[in-house]
Scaffold this motif. Structure first.
Motif, PDB file in Angstrom:
ATOM      1  N   PRO A 163     -87.817  11.584  65.379  1.00 14.32           N
ATOM      2  CA  PRO A 163     -87.754  13.037  65.162  1.00 14.32           C
ATOM      3  C   PRO A 163     -87.461  13.354  63.699  1.00 14.32           C
ATOM      4  N   ILE A 164     -88.053  14.438  63.219  1.00 10.41           N
ATOM      5  CA  ILE A 164     -87.905  14.788  61.808  1.00 10.41           C
ATOM      6  C   ILE A 164     -87.402  16.223  61.660  1.00 10.41           C
ATOM      7  N   ASN A 165     -86.821  16.483  60.506  1.00  7.38           N
ATOM      8  CA  ASN A 165     -86.507  17.839  60.062  1.00  7.38           C
ATOM      9  C   ASN A 165     -87.514  18.156  58.955  1.00  7.38           C
ATOM     10  N   PRO A 166     -88.517  19.011  59.224  1.00  8.69           N
ATOM     11  CA  PRO A 166     -89.576  19.243  58.222  1.00  8.69           C
ATOM     12  C   PRO A 166     -89.051  19.675  56.864  1.00  8.69           C
ATOM     13  N   ASP A 167     -88.014  20.518  56.857  1.00  8.91           N
ATOM     14  CA  ASP A 167     -87.511  21.014  55.579  1.00  8.91           C
ATOM     15  C   ASP A 167     -86.925  19.905  54.722  1.00  8.91           C
ATOM     16  N   ARG A 168     -86.427  18.874  55.366  1.00  6.21           N
ATOM     17  CA  ARG A 168     -85.797  17.777  54.632  1.00  6.21           C
ATOM     18  C   ARG A 168     -86.722  16.581  54.456  1.00  6.21           C
ATOM     19  N   ASP A 169     -87.566  16.314  55.438  1.00 10.61           N
ATOM     20  CA  ASP A 169     -88.293  15.043  55.505  1.00 10.61           C
ATOM     21  C   ASP A 169     -89.736  15.102  55.020  1.00 10.61           C
ATOM     22  N   ILE A 170     -90.274  16.307  54.750  1.00 11.68           N
ATOM     23  CA  ILE A 170     -91.673  16.444  54.335  1.00 11.68           C
ATOM     24  C   ILE A 170     -91.728  17.019  52.924  1.00 11.68           C
ATOM     25  N   GLY A 171     -92.559  16.414  52.080  1.00 11.87           N
ATOM     26  CA  GLY A 171     -92.875  16.976  50.770  1.00 11.87           C
ATOM     27  C   GLY A 171     -94.285  17.527  50.806  1.00 11.87           C
ATOM     28  N   VAL A 172     -94.463  18.779  50.380  1.00 12.47           N
ATOM     29  CA  VAL A 172     -95.764  19.450  50.454  1.00 12.47           C
ATOM     30  C   VAL A 172     -96.393  19.512  49.066  1.00 12.47           C
ATOM     31  N   ILE A 173     -97.651  19.082  48.987  1.00 11.73           N
ATOM     32  CA  ILE A 173     -98.434  19.159  47.752  1.00 11.73           C
ATOM     33  C   ILE A 173     -99.550  20.177  47.990  1.00 11.73           C
ATOM     34  N   LEU A 174     -99.458  21.320  47.333  1.00 10.74           N
ATOM     35  CA  LEU A 174    -100.418  22.407  47.517  1.00 10.74           C
ATOM     36  C   LEU A 174    -101.385  22.416  46.334  1.00 10.74           C
ATOM     37  N   LYS A 175    -102.664  22.198  46.598  1.00 14.68           N
ATOM     38  CA  LYS A 175    -103.667  22.100  45.542  1.00 14.68           C
ATOM     39  C   LYS A 175    -104.357  23.446  45.314  1.00 14.68           C
TER      40      LYS A 175
END
Length: 481
Positions: free
Chosen positions: A74-86
Motif C-alpha cells: 500500500p502507498i501514500n500517493p502524496d509521499r510515495d509518488i513523484g510526478v513529472i508533468l511535460k
C-alpha cells in the motif's frame, strides 16, 4: 553404475531422432537467448510472443481476481509518488488547468514541470497545487546542455532550434516565440519524452525525444527515493484512487516499467499520452548503476524519432522491460470517446488523454472531483449520466446517436445492410464480439464493436448497446476491498 543412472541412459537411448533434434534446437535457442545482450532482437522476439500469448488469455478470459487480494505494498500517493508533468512552449497554458484538476481529487504528490524553453518568471514561477505546494518549472533541455550531457551535439538541427526558441523567449520576443513554437514545437518536445505510434489516438505528432531521459534524471536527483515516478503529458488526467489501487499490488523494490504498449517486437514502448509509471528501483538501477547507458541515451536523443521508445530501449539495455500485464488500465482517449472494452469491464481505468482543448481538462477535473474509490471502465456511462446498461432492455434503439465511435481493426463493418433490424440481428449473431452497434441507413452499413462509448451525436444514425452482454460481464466483476 546405479539403477537410476542406468534407467536414465535407457530413456535417452529410446529418444527418437526427431526428439533429439527438438531438444538440441531448444538448447541452442536457450543458449542464444541468454548469451545475447538484454536488448537483442532474439530476446525482444521471445518477449513479444510471450506478451501476445498473455494478451490473448487476458482478452478471452478476463479476470479481476488479483483485485481481491490484500494490497501487499500500500502507498501514500502524496509521499510515495513523484510526478513529472511535460509541457512545451505552445501548450504551456494547459499546465494550470491540469494542476487544478489533480488538486480537485487531492492528488498532492511532489510534482515538477519539465519544458523545452526557458522559464518565464512572471507566468510560471507561481505554479502550485491547491494545498499550496510549489510546483517548480525546469527548462530541461537547457539544464541538460549546461551540464554537458549533450556535448558534441550542439550543431545538430534540434539543438539549434531549441537555442533559437530560447533566445526569443529570453528576449521577450513573444510573437517570434509563438511562431517558432508553432513551427517546431513538436521537434523540441522530442527532446523531453516521447509520443506514440499512430496505433493509438493522438492529440499531436510531437516526439518528445530530448526530454524523457533528462526529465527522469532530474526528478531522481531532486525528488529522490520515491517508490514510483509518474510521467504525464499536459493533456493527460490521472484518477488517483485507480492508480493507488494498481500500485498497491506492485512491489516498488522490483525494477518495473508500466504503460500502454505500442510498437513492434524490436522496441515496445509505452504510449506517453496514457501516462508512464516507473518504479524507483528501476530509476535507481538506470541512473545510479549504469551512467554509461544514460550518457549513450542522451547522445541519441537529438536524432531519435520517438522519445518514449528511446526511454524504453535505454531501459532494455539494463534488462528492464515494459511490463504489459496491466496494459488495460492505461487509457489514451478522453472520457466521452473512451471505449469501454468487454475485456476491461472489471478493471480500473487509470488515465484519460486528449484533454488539451478548451475547458475539457476542467470538466474532467470537476467530474472526478474528490473521487475516493477506484473508477472502473464499466462505470463511465453512469458517471457521465449517459445511460445504464439495463435501460437498453426497454429502449434498445437511440436515434441520432453512435455508441461505437472510432473504428479500427477490432470492429466489424457490414455493407449492404437493408435496415436497422438486420443490423441488430448481426450484433446478436456476434454476441461475444458486439457490445455496441450503429446503423447508417444512408450508407446502408452496420458497425459492431467489442466496446461501447458513452455516446456521440450522429445525425441520421441509429445505435444501441448489447444490454444482455454488458450485464452478464458486469455481474461477474468483483469489488476490491
Amino acid at each position: 553404475m546405479g539403477v537410476a543412472q542406468r534407467n536414465g541412459l535407457r530413456s535417452c537411448a529410446r529418444l527418437t531422432r526427431g526428439h533429439k533434434i527438438t531438444i538440441a534446437l531448444l538448447t541452442i535457442l536457450f543458449v542464444i537467448y541468454h548469451s545475447t545482450p538484454y536488448d537483442s532482437r532474439p530476446r525482444a522476439f521471445v518477449r513479444f510472443q510471450q506478451n501476445n500469448v498473455e494478451d490473448y488469455i487476458q482478452n478471452n478470459y478476463p479476470s479481476d481476481s488479483w483485485l481481491l487480494r490484500p494490497q501487499q505494498y500500500p502507498i501514500n500517493p502524496d509521499r510515495d509518488i513523484g510526478v513529472i508533468l511535460k509541457t512545451g512552449y505552445g501548450t504551456r497554458h494547459r499546465v494550470n488547468a491540469l494542476l487544478q484538476a489533480l488538486s480537485n481529487e487531492t492528488f498532492f504528490s511532489d510534482t515538477i514541470v519539465v519544458q523545452d524553453f526557458p522559464v518565464i518568471e512572471e507566468i510560471q514561477k507561481n505554479y502550485s497545487l491547491a494545498n499550496g505546494k510549489v510546483v517548480p518549472a525546469i527548462d530541461i533541455i537547457g539544464w541538460n546542455l549546461k551540464r554537458g550531457a549533450l556535448n558534441g551535439t550542439e550543431n545538430l538541427e534540434r539543438i539549434r532550434k531549441y537555442k533559437h526558441l530560447a533566445a526569443a523567449v529570453e528576449a521577450e520576443e513573444w510573437m517570434l516565440s509563438d511562431g517558432i513554437g508553432r513551427n517546431m514545437g513538436w521537434e523540441l518536445d522530442a527532446m523531453k519524452v516521447g509520443r506514440p505510434l499512430a496505433t493509438l489516438q493522438l492529440s499531436s505528432r510531437r516526439s518528445n525525444n530530448l526530454q524523457f531521459l533528462p526529465s527522469l534524471e532530474y526528478a531522481w536527483l531532486n525528488m529522490p527515493k520515491k517508490k514510483w515516478y509518474l510521467v504525464l503529458d499536459d493533456d493527460t488526467y490521472i484518477i488517483k484512487p485507480s492508480l493507488t489501487l494498481l500500485l498497491g499490488h506492485l512491489n516498488p523494490a522490483k525494477p518495473t516499467f508500466l504503460g500502454n504498449p505500442v510498437g513492434d517486437y524490436k522496441g515496445r514502448f509505452p504510449h506517453g499520452g496514457s501516462s508512464v509509471i516507473i518504479s524507483g528501483s528501476a530509476v535507481s538501477k538506470l541512473y545510479d548503476g549504469h551512467p554509461d547507458v544514460v550518457a549513450e541515451g542522451h547522445q541519441e536523443s537529438p536524432t531519435a524519432t520517438w522519445g518514449d521508445k528511446l526511454l524504453s530501449t535505454t531501459f532494455m539495455k539494463i534488462g528492464v522491460y515494459l511490463d504489459e500485464t496491466y496494459r488495460r488500465m492505461f487509457n489514451g482517449e478522453n472520457p466521452w470517446m473512451t471505449r469501454m472494452w468487454v475485456d476491461r469491464f472489471c478493471l480500473p481505468v487509470v488515465s484519460f488523454h486528449g484533454l488539451g482543448e478548451g475547458d475539457s481538462m476542467e470538466q474532467v477535473g470537476n467530474t472526478f472531483k474528490h473521487m475516493e474509490a477506484p473508477v472502473f471502465w464499466r462505470q463511465l456511462a453512469d458517471i457521465y449520466g449517459a445511460y445504464n446498461f439495463s435501460s437498453f432492455h426497454q429502449d434498445p434503439v437511440r436515434a441520432n446517436m453512435d455508441f461505437v465511435g472510432r473504428l479500427d481493426e477490432y470492429s466489424t463493418t457490414f455493407t449492404d445492410v437493408n435496415d436497422m433490424p438486420q443490423c441488430i440481428k448481426l450484433c446478436g449473431q456476434h454476441r461475444n464480439a458486439c457490445l455496441a452497434w450503429t446503423f447508417d441507413p444512408a450508407l446502408r452499413v452496420c458497425h459492431i464493436a467489442p466496446w461501447a462509448i458513452i455516446g456521440d451525436l450522429a445525425e441520421g444514425r441509429f445505435s444501441g448497446v448489447n444490454a444482455p452482454l454488458a450485464e452478464w460481464i458486469a455481474n461477474k466483476c468483483h469489488t476490491p476491498s
